[in-house]
Design an enzyme around this catalytic site. Sequence first.
Site, PDB file in Angstrom:
ATOM      1  N   GLU A  88       0.839  -1.177   0.035  1.00 22.40           N
ATOM      2  CA  GLU A  88      -0.018   0.007   0.131  1.00 22.40           C
ATOM      3  C   GLU A  88       0.953   1.167   0.183  1.00 22.40           C
ATOM      4  O   GLU A  88       1.760   1.281   0.657  1.00 22.40           O
ATOM      5  CB  GLU A  88      -1.021   0.120   1.234  1.00 22.40           C
ATOM      6  N   ARG A  98     -17.475  -0.355   7.045  1.00 17.45           N
ATOM      7  CA  ARG A  98     -18.945  -0.800   6.363  1.00 17.45           C
ATOM      8  C   ARG A  98     -19.436  -1.923   7.145  1.00 17.45           C
ATOM      9  O   ARG A  98     -20.768  -1.955   7.212  1.00 17.45           O
ATOM     10  CB  ARG A  98     -18.327  -1.510   5.111  1.00 17.45           C
ATOM     11  N   CYS A 151      -7.495  -2.675   8.544  1.00 17.51           N
ATOM     12  CA  CYS A 151      -6.337  -2.444   7.669  1.00 17.51           C
ATOM     13  C   CYS A 151      -5.682  -1.204   7.594  1.00 17.51           C
ATOM     14  O   CYS A 151      -4.382  -0.999   8.272  1.00 17.51           O
ATOM     15  CB  CYS A 151      -6.278  -3.226   6.630  1.00 17.51           C
ATOM     16  N   HIS A 179      -1.369  -5.582   1.487  1.00 13.70           N
ATOM     17  CA  HIS A 179      -2.650  -6.487   1.454  1.00 13.70           C
ATOM     18  C   HIS A 179      -2.322  -7.918   0.756  1.00 13.70           C
ATOM     19  O   HIS A 179      -1.377  -8.105  -0.252  1.00 13.70           O
ATOM     20  CB  HIS A 179      -3.588  -5.906   0.805  1.00 13.70           C
TER      21      HIS A 179
END
Length: 227
Positions: A88, A98, A151, A179
């Site tokens: 990342e 979410r 994360c 990831h």
Amino acid sequence: MPHQAVHTTPTVLVTGFEPFDQDPLNPSWEVARALDGWQHAGATVRAVQLPCVFGEAIVQLDQALQQWRPTLVISLGLAGGRAELTPERVAINVDDARIPDNAGRQPVDAAVQAGGPAAYFSTLPIKAMVRDMRAQGVPASVSNTAGTFVCNHIFYALMHRLAGAKVGAGGAVRGGFIHVPALPALAALHPGMPSMALETQVRGLQVAIQTALAVHDDVRETGGQLH
């Protein structure tokens, strides 16, 4: 007063998360623990499992940083829809869940660190890592979004702690987040989910660690080769 261990050799701290959302395993932890004890260029990998819980993950990270005093930190997390290892580029100061975490916490539009910068960039040589993983036959690409779940939460917290800090011995500590895809056993429970074998993921992370230990100035490549 607890005894503080003194580590005479450099340590690479690799973190992974516990299983989440009723899944039987979390590939990020399976990869991390497979790397525990692996050595390269005089450095030893130490793996630590973090809870998939906002706030509590940071507490455990702080304890791991204090215990191991690493020179390099790579946090891992699952990206269930991805088929590559994806270092990342940036962590943002936003928790926007979410779905609830493992403790039922579901922050919405909250700051990871009150008053902290809007974002931090990884200090890992992410493009060089992708280049070298691909050269060894491991699918990899740079990602420009770590999401807004746990994360990104731990990625931001890590970079906030490493910014200007000397956690390890002898200088600034570099770190970032990668990831990882699902493992085949997990993908079998989620039709259509891409996967990557554990051995491939472990080999990719070994290459990534080798590159991160050796390369301090990242490569500059474009033209669709790295993105």
